[in-house]
Design an enzyme around this catalytic site. Structure first.
Site, mmCIF file in Angstrom:
data_model
loop_
_atom_site.group_PDB
_atom_site.id
_atom_site.type_symbol
_atom_site.label_atom_id
_atom_site.label_comp_id
_atom_site.label_asym_id
_atom_site.label_seq_id
_atom_site.Cartn_x
_atom_site.Cartn_y
_atom_site.Cartn_z
ATOM 1 N N LEU A 6 0.848 -1.189 0.000
ATOM 2 C CA LEU A 6 0.000 0.000 0.000
ATOM 3 C C LEU A 6 0.887 1.244 0.000
ATOM 4 O O LEU A 6 1.696 1.429 0.906
ATOM 5 C CB LEU A 6 -0.928 0.006 1.216
ATOM 6 C CG LEU A 6 -1.794 -1.249 1.416
ATOM 7 C CD1 LEU A 6 -2.779 -1.039 2.567
ATOM 8 C CD2 LEU A 6 -2.536 -1.622 0.137
ATOM 9 N N ALA A 7 0.721 2.044 -1.026
ATOM 10 C CA ALA A 7 1.636 3.187 -1.178
ATOM 11 C C ALA A 7 0.959 4.369 -1.853
ATOM 12 O O ALA A 7 1.586 5.157 -2.539
ATOM 13 C CB ALA A 7 2.854 2.761 -1.987
ATOM 14 N N ARG A 13 2.788 14.871 6.337
ATOM 15 C CA ARG A 13 3.697 15.384 7.377
ATOM 16 C C ARG A 13 5.137 15.540 6.897
ATOM 17 O O ARG A 13 5.950 16.164 7.560
ATOM 18 C CB ARG A 13 3.642 14.466 8.608
ATOM 19 C CG ARG A 13 2.445 14.752 9.490
ATOM 20 C CD ARG A 13 2.292 13.697 10.562
ATOM 21 N NE ARG A 13 1.702 12.472 10.017
ATOM 22 C CZ ARG A 13 1.566 11.342 10.710
ATOM 23 N NH1 ARG A 13 2.016 11.267 11.942
ATOM 24 N NH2 ARG A 13 1.010 10.280 10.160
ATOM 25 N N GLY A 88 -8.982 4.883 2.297
ATOM 26 C CA GLY A 88 -8.626 3.976 3.391
ATOM 27 C C GLY A 88 -7.873 2.747 2.920
ATOM 28 O O GLY A 88 -7.839 2.429 1.726
ATOM 29 N N ASN A 182 -1.217 -2.975 16.032
ATOM 30 C CA ASN A 182 -1.225 -3.548 14.688
ATOM 31 C C ASN A 182 -0.118 -2.885 13.883
ATOM 32 O O ASN A 182 -0.119 -1.665 13.706
ATOM 33 C CB ASN A 182 -2.603 -3.267 14.054
ATOM 34 C CG ASN A 182 -2.640 -3.600 12.569
ATOM 35 O OD1 ASN A 182 -1.993 -4.557 12.130
ATOM 36 N ND2 ASN A 182 -3.387 -2.820 11.807
ATOM 37 N N SER A 418 57.710 20.367 -12.601
ATOM 38 C CA SER A 418 56.539 21.088 -12.099
ATOM 39 C C SER A 418 55.979 22.059 -13.130
ATOM 40 O O SER A 418 56.701 22.529 -14.010
ATOM 41 C CB SER A 418 56.929 21.883 -10.856
ATOM 42 O OG SER A 418 57.362 20.994 -9.858
HETATM 43 C C1 UD1 Z 1 -2.739 1.877 9.694
HETATM 44 C C2 UD1 Z 1 -3.668 0.861 10.357
HETATM 45 C C3 UD1 Z 1 -3.349 0.803 11.857
HETATM 46 C C4 UD1 Z 1 -1.897 0.459 12.066
HETATM 47 C C5 UD1 Z 1 -0.995 1.431 11.293
HETATM 48 C C6 UD1 Z 1 0.425 0.911 11.346
HETATM 49 C C7 UD1 Z 1 -5.766 0.883 9.151
HETATM 50 C C8 UD1 Z 1 -7.163 1.365 9.112
HETATM 51 N N1 UD1 Z 1 -5.035 1.268 10.158
HETATM 52 O O1 UD1 Z 1 -3.062 3.136 10.236
HETATM 53 O O2 UD1 Z 1 -4.163 -0.161 12.492
HETATM 54 O O3 UD1 Z 1 -1.585 0.502 13.460
HETATM 55 O O4 UD1 Z 1 -1.382 1.502 9.906
HETATM 56 O O5 UD1 Z 1 1.308 1.853 10.812
HETATM 57 O O6 UD1 Z 1 -5.366 0.136 8.280
HETATM 58 N N2 UD1 Z 1 -2.838 3.950 2.105
HETATM 59 C C9 UD1 Z 1 -3.283 3.814 0.817
HETATM 60 N N3 UD1 Z 1 -4.521 4.245 0.508
HETATM 61 C C10 UD1 Z 1 -5.369 4.784 1.426
HETATM 62 C C11 UD1 Z 1 -4.894 4.920 2.747
HETATM 63 C C12 UD1 Z 1 -3.638 4.479 3.063
HETATM 64 O O7 UD1 Z 1 -2.555 3.319 -0.052
HETATM 65 O O8 UD1 Z 1 -6.482 5.135 1.064
HETATM 66 C C13 UD1 Z 1 -1.493 3.487 2.433
HETATM 67 C C14 UD1 Z 1 -0.579 4.613 2.874
HETATM 68 O O9 UD1 Z 1 0.140 5.149 1.773
HETATM 69 C C15 UD1 Z 1 0.345 3.911 3.849
HETATM 70 C C16 UD1 Z 1 -0.509 2.788 4.421
HETATM 71 O O10 UD1 Z 1 -1.557 2.600 3.521
HETATM 72 O O11 UD1 Z 1 1.463 3.340 3.206
HETATM 73 C C17 UD1 Z 1 -1.047 3.104 5.817
HETATM 74 O O12 UD1 Z 1 -1.909 4.211 5.758
HETATM 75 P P1 UD1 Z 1 -2.008 5.258 6.928
HETATM 76 O O13 UD1 Z 1 -3.024 6.265 6.588
HETATM 77 O O14 UD1 Z 1 -0.667 5.733 7.308
HETATM 78 O O15 UD1 Z 1 -2.612 4.326 8.092
HETATM 79 P P2 UD1 Z 1 -2.532 4.566 9.634
HETATM 80 O O16 UD1 Z 1 -3.528 5.578 10.021
HETATM 81 O O17 UD1 Z 1 -1.132 4.783 10.045
#
Ligand code: UD1
Ligand code: CA
Length: 486
Positions: A6-7, A13, A88, A182, A418
Site C-alpha cells: 500500500l503506497a 507530514r 482507506g 497492529n 613542475s
Molecule cells: C494503519 C492501520 C493501523 C496500524 C498502522 C500501522 C488501518 C485502518 N489502520 O493506520 O491499524 O496501526 O497503519 O502503521 O489500516 N494507504 C493507501 N490508501 C489509502 C490509505 C492508506 O494506499 O487510502 C497506504 C498509505 O500510503 C500507507 C498505508 O496505507 O502506506 C497506511 O496508511 P495510513 O493512513 O498511514 O494508516 P494509519 O492511520 O497509520
C-alpha cells in the site's frame, strides 16, 4: 503468495513535493527497500510480482519503477494499480483484488515501512499456512509498544484470542490502554479476503474503509487468527515525518556498522559512518569517522580509509591508504597505493599497485601503472601513464580543446617537472624528462630532456612606487642626508 504494497498515501507530514514512498533511506527510496524484500521473499515461482497500490505522485512512482527495472530486471515483475481517491487501507487493497491470485494467500505490506526483514515475513507467511486438514489462517504482525499512541490496538478476549482491531480514533479509553498494536502487516486467505473487502463499510471516526475491520469478519467466519512479532522493533517502524526518517536512518546505519564490525572491520565510531549501497570489506579494514560509501564499494584486506572520505562505486585493493577528505568515484585502486589527503579520483581512474596520488590531484579516465606518483596539485585526464613516472606539482594534461577530448600518453620512467602543460594529443617517450614550466605541444622523444621555456634574463630595474610613498621617502632622505652632501 501475493504481495500487495500500500503506497497511495500522500505523506502530508513530510511537507515534500516527493511522494513519501520515494523519500530515501540509506540512499534508496523507501519503496525500493520494501520491493527488494518482497521480490526476494516471493521468488520467481509466483504468477504475479509484487503489486503496488499507487495514488499520490503516481507518475513519480512509475518513473522510479522504470529506472530501477533498467538497473535490475527483477523489478520489472512489479505491477501497479491505481487508487484514484484515498478512501482507506481496505479500499486500497480492494483496488489490487483483480490482480490477486485467489488460490494463494495475500501478504499486505506498507510502502512506508522499509525495514521489515525477509525472515520475519517468512515466519508470518508460515503462520498463515493451513495446518493439515485445516483452512489457512490469518496471520497478523503485532508489536508491544511502551507508547502505542496513533496505532490500531489488538483487542483480545479473556482467552487471549484476537477479536478485532480498533483504530486509535475509534478506541475507548480502556482500548487505548492496550499496548499491543497492529503493525499493519498481515497475511490473509485471499478467497475470504475478497468477500470481506466487499463487505467493508466506512462507518467510523475517519469515514474510511479500514482494512483492519476484516479481522472481526474473520473471527465471525471462524478463520483462525495467529499473531507473530518481529525480532526487532525497527522492523515495523513506519516513516511519517522527516524526524522519523532521520531516526530510522541512524538505526539502519548502526545495524550496518555492527554487521561490518562482526565481519572484522574496525570503525573509529560506529555512529559516524554512512553506507548507501553495499560495502564489502576484507579483513582488518579500518574506517575513520565521517565517511560516506555509495553504490558498490569493495575494500581489500588491511586498507585504511581516513576521516571524511566519500567513496562511490570503487574497487580498492589491499593495504591501500586513503587519507582524509578524499573523494573517489568509479575508480580502481591497486595494492599498497596511497591516496590523498584531498585527492579526487573520478570515473575511469584505474591505478595499479603502489601508485601515489597526493593532495589536490584529480585523475579522470586514466590508467596509471605501478609505482607512479602525482603528489601535488595536478590534473591527469584521458591519459595512459606508465610505471615509475613522476608527475610534478602543477602538471596539467590539457585534454579538452573546447570540443573534443584527446589522449596523453606518458611512457615508463618519465619525469615531468613542475608546472608542465601537456597539450593533448601528445606522447612523452620512455625515460624522457620534461623541464619545469614546459608547454608540451609536440611529442617528447625518449630519454632526452625536453624543455620549452622563455630564456631567463636579468635587468637593472626600479620597481614603481606610489606617489605618496615617494614624497615620504624624499622627506626621510632629506632629513638623514647631512648638508652639503648629496
Ligand atoms: C494503519 C492501520 C493501523 C496500524 C498502522 C500501522 C488501518 C485502518 N489502520 O493506520 O491499524 O496501526 O497503519 O502503521 O489500516 N494507504 C493507501 N490508501 C489509502 C490509505 C492508506 O494506499 O487510502 C497506504 C498509505 O500510503 C500507507 C498505508 O496505507 O502506506 C497506511 O496508511 P495510513 O493512513 O498511514 O494508516 P494509519 O492511520 O497509520
Ligand atoms: Ca502510517
Amino acid at each position: 503468495m501475493n504481495i500487495v504494497i500500500l503506497a497511495a498515501g500522500q505523506g502530508k507530514r513530510m511537507k515534500s513535493a516527493l511522494p513519501k514512498v520515494l523519500q530515501t533511506l540509506a540512499g534508496k527510496p523507501l519503496l525500493q527497500h520494501v520491493l527488494t524484500t518482497a521480490l526476494s521473499l516471493q521468488g520467481k515461482s509466483s504468477k504475479t510480482g509484487p503489486i503496488v497500490v499507487v495514488g499520490h505522485g503516481t507518475a513519480d512512482v512509475k518513473a522510479f519503477l522504470t529506472n530501477v527495472s533498467n538497473e535490475d530486471a527483477a523489478f520489472s515483475r512489479v505491477l501497479t494499480v491505481l487508487q484514484a481517491e484515498q478512501k482507506g487501507t481496505g479500499h486500497a487493497l480492494l483496488q489490487a483484488l483483480p490482480k490477486i491470485d485467489l488460490q494463494e494467500p495475500t501478504l499486505v505490506l506498507y510502502g512506508d515501512v522499509p525495514l521489515t526483514s525477509k525472515k520475519t515475513l517468512a515466519k508470518l507467511a508460515k503462520l498463515a499456512d493451513g495446518i493439515r486438514g485445516q483452512d489457512s489462517a490469518l496471520a497478523l504482525l503485532t508489536q508491544h509498544l511502551s507508547d502505542p499512541r496513533g496505532y490500531g490496538r489488538i483487542v483480545r478476549d479473556a482467552d487471549g484470542s484476537v477479536l478485532k482491531i480498533v483504530e486509535e480514533k475509534d478506541a475507548s479509553p480502556a482500548q487505548k490502554a492496550i499496548a499491543e498494536i497492529n503493525t499493519g502487516i498481515m497475511v490473509l486467505p485471499s478467497g475470504s479476503l475478497k468477500k470481506w473487502l466487499k463487505a467493508l463499510r466506512a462507518s467510523n471516526a475517519q469515514g474510511e474503509y479500514y482494512l483492519t475491520d476484516v479481522i472481526a469478519m474473520a473471527v465471525k467466519d471462524g478463520v483462525p487468527i495467529r499473531t507473530a512479532q518481529a525480532d526487532d522493533e525497527f522492523e515495523t517502524v513506519g516513516v511519517n515525518s522527516r524526524d522519523q526518517l532521520a531516526n530510522l536512518e541512524r538505526i539502519h546505519q548502526l545495524n550496518i556498522a555492527n554487521e561490518l564490525m562482526t565481519a572484522g572491520v574496525s570503525l573509529a565510531d560506529p555512529a559516524r559512518i554512512d553506507v548507501r549501497g553495499t560495502l564489502e570489506c576484507g579483513p582488518d579494514v579500518f574506517i575513520d569517522v565521517g565517511c560516506v560509501f555509495e553504490g558498490c564499494v569493495t575494500l581489500g584486506a588491511g586498507t585504511k580509509i581516513g576521516p571524511y572520505c566519500v567513496i562511490r562505486n570503487c574497487v580498492i585493493a589491499k593495504d591501500v591508504a586513503v587519507h582524509a577528505f578524499s573523494h573517489l568515484d568509479g575508480a580502481k585502486v591497486g595494492n599498497q597505493s596511497v591516496i590523498g589527503p584531498y585527492a579526487r579520483l573520478r570515473p575511469g581512474a584505474d591505478l595499479a599497485n603502489e601508485v601515489h596520488i597526493g593532495n589536490f590531484v584529480e585523475v579522470k579516465n586514466s590508467k596509471i601503472a605501478a609505482n607512479s606518483k602525482a603528489n601535488h596539485l595536478a590534473y591527469v585526464g584521458d591519459s595512459l601513464v606508465g610505471s615509475r613516472v613522476n608527475i610534478g606539482a602543477g602538471t596539467i594534461t590539457c585534454n579538452y580543446d573546447g570540443v573534443n577530448k584527446h589522449q596523453t600518453i606518458i611512457e615508463d620512467d618519465v619525469f615531468i617537472g613542475s608546472d608542465t602543460q601537456l597539450v593533448a594529443p601528445v606522447r612523452v617517450g620512455r625515460g624522457a624528462t620534461l623541464g619545469a614550466g614546459t608547454t608540451l605541444t609536440k611529442d617528447a622523444p625518449p630519454n632526452q630532456l625536453t624543455v620549452s621555456r622563455a630564456k631567463q634574463i636579468s635587468l637593472q630595474w626600479q620597481r614603481p612606487i606610489k606617489q605618496a610613498t615617494k614624497a615620504a621617502v624624499k622627506k626621510v632622505i632629506a632629513r638623514k642626508t647631512p648638508k652639503g652632501k648629496k
